[in-house]
Motif scaffolding. Structure first.
Motif, short mmCIF file in Angstrom:
data_model
loop_
_atom_site.label_atom_id
_atom_site.label_comp_id
_atom_site.label_asym_id
_atom_site.label_seq_id
_atom_site.Cartn_x
_atom_site.Cartn_y
_atom_site.Cartn_z
N LEU A 113 0.82 -1.21 0.00
CA LEU A 113 0.00 0.00 0.00
C LEU A 113 0.86 1.26 0.00
N LEU A 114 2.05 1.19 0.60
CA LEU A 114 2.97 2.33 0.54
C LEU A 114 3.38 2.62 -0.91
N LEU A 115 3.63 1.57 -1.68
CA LEU A 115 3.99 1.75 -3.09
C LEU A 115 2.82 2.32 -3.88
N ILE A 116 1.63 1.80 -3.64
CA ILE A 116 0.46 2.35 -4.33
C ILE A 116 0.30 3.83 -3.99
N ALA A 117 0.44 4.18 -2.72
CA ALA A 117 0.32 5.58 -2.30
C ALA A 117 1.38 6.45 -2.97
N ALA A 118 2.57 5.91 -3.19
CA ALA A 118 3.65 6.69 -3.79
C ALA A 118 3.42 6.95 -5.28
N TYR A 119 2.79 6.02 -5.98
CA TYR A 119 2.64 6.14 -7.43
C TYR A 119 1.28 6.63 -7.89
N ALA A 120 0.25 6.44 -7.09
CA ALA A 120 -1.10 6.80 -7.51
C ALA A 120 -1.43 8.25 -7.20
N GLU A 121 -2.29 8.80 -8.00
CA GLU A 121 -2.80 10.15 -7.74
C GLU A 121 -3.66 10.13 -6.47
N ARG A 122 -4.53 9.13 -6.38
CA ARG A 122 -5.40 8.91 -5.21
C ARG A 122 -5.57 7.42 -5.06
N TRP A 123 -5.93 6.98 -3.85
CA TRP A 123 -6.19 5.57 -3.61
C TRP A 123 -6.99 5.41 -2.33
N ASN A 124 -7.56 4.23 -2.14
CA ASN A 124 -8.25 3.94 -0.89
C ASN A 124 -8.59 2.45 -0.85
N VAL A 125 -9.03 2.03 0.31
CA VAL A 125 -9.55 0.68 0.52
C VAL A 125 -10.96 0.87 1.05
N VAL A 126 -11.94 0.21 0.43
CA VAL A 126 -13.33 0.37 0.86
C VAL A 126 -13.98 -0.99 1.03
N GLN A 127 -14.91 -1.05 1.98
CA GLN A 127 -15.71 -2.25 2.23
C GLN A 127 -16.99 -2.09 1.45
N GLY A 128 -17.37 -3.11 0.70
CA GLY A 128 -18.57 -3.03 -0.13
C GLY A 128 -19.71 -3.84 0.42
N GLY A 129 -20.56 -3.24 1.19
CA GLY A 129 -21.74 -3.92 1.71
C GLY A 129 -21.44 -5.11 2.60
N GLY A 130 -20.25 -5.14 3.19
CA GLY A 130 -19.91 -6.22 4.09
C GLY A 130 -19.56 -7.53 3.41
N ARG A 131 -19.63 -7.59 2.07
CA ARG A 131 -19.38 -8.85 1.37
C ARG A 131 -18.10 -8.85 0.56
N HIS A 132 -17.48 -7.72 0.37
CA HIS A 132 -16.23 -7.68 -0.38
C HIS A 132 -15.45 -6.41 -0.05
N LYS A 133 -14.21 -6.41 -0.47
CA LYS A 133 -13.34 -5.25 -0.29
C LYS A 133 -12.83 -4.82 -1.66
N THR A 134 -12.53 -3.54 -1.78
CA THR A 134 -11.95 -3.01 -3.01
C THR A 134 -10.78 -2.12 -2.66
N VAL A 135 -9.66 -2.37 -3.31
CA VAL A 135 -8.54 -1.45 -3.27
C VAL A 135 -8.58 -0.73 -4.61
N TRP A 136 -8.69 0.59 -4.59
CA TRP A 136 -8.72 1.33 -5.85
C TRP A 136 -7.61 2.37 -5.87
N PHE A 137 -7.20 2.71 -7.07
CA PHE A 137 -6.23 3.79 -7.25
C PHE A 137 -6.47 4.44 -8.60
N SER A 138 -6.11 5.71 -8.70
CA SER A 138 -6.21 6.41 -9.98
C SER A 138 -4.82 6.93 -10.35
N LEU A 139 -4.60 6.96 -11.65
CA LEU A 139 -3.33 7.44 -12.20
C LEU A 139 -3.61 8.52 -13.22
#
Length: 149
Positions: A113-139
């Motif tokens: 996640l440190l590498l993602i934070a260093a290279y991405a414009e924005r990023w986050n980790v979100v819980q989706g309705g308690g049934r899944h997780k998403t790590v997203w990033f934008s470049l």
């Protein structure tokens, strides 16, 4: 310590969207990374290839190593301004941290996640309705400053 943007990130308007799904297996890391790299090339974004490969590898590797999810899904939205990559798993459970701390130099892992934070414009980790997780990033492509003569 780095704090991420905590807003949920929806696909960008007027985007071209692509999806990849693979088993939660080691080979999926390479397949997803190479697939995202091909998308960057196909969309004429060669300057984003390395960052997209690195961030995708790290996000997919986190899912592979730290979940028992059956599949890993990667969704990519491409616009003129940016690229959004979402790596999703279907396992509810402990979220990855969204506030980062330094990792000891002697530790072999824990820098994804440190590498993602260093290279991405924005990023986050979100819980989706308690049934899944998403790590997203934008470049985005950084415009080069003109060289003054």
């Amino acid at each position: 310590m780095t704090k991420t943007d905590s807003t949920a990130c929806a696909p960008f308007p007027s985007s071209q969207r692509y999806s990849f799904t693979g088993p939660n297996a080691a080979m999926t890391v390479r397949l997803a990374r190479d697939w995202v790299a091909c998308l960057m090339e196909a969309h004429g974004r060669p300057r984003l290839v390395e960052a997209a490969k690195l961030c995708t590898s790290e996000a997919v590797t986190n899912t592979y190593l730290h979940t028992c999810a059956s599949v890993i899904a990667v969704d990519v939205s491409v616009t003129d301004a940016r690229v959004l990559v979402l790596v999703k798993d279907d396992e509810a459970g402990k979220l990855l941290p969204t506030e980062l701390t330094e990792v000891p130099v002697t530790r072999q892992g824990g820098r994804g996640l440190l590498l993602i934070a260093a290279y991405a414009e924005r990023w986050n980790v979100v819980q989706g309705g308690g049934r899944h997780k998403t790590v997203w990033f934008s470049l985005t492509e950084q415009t080069e400053e003109p060289v003054e003569a």
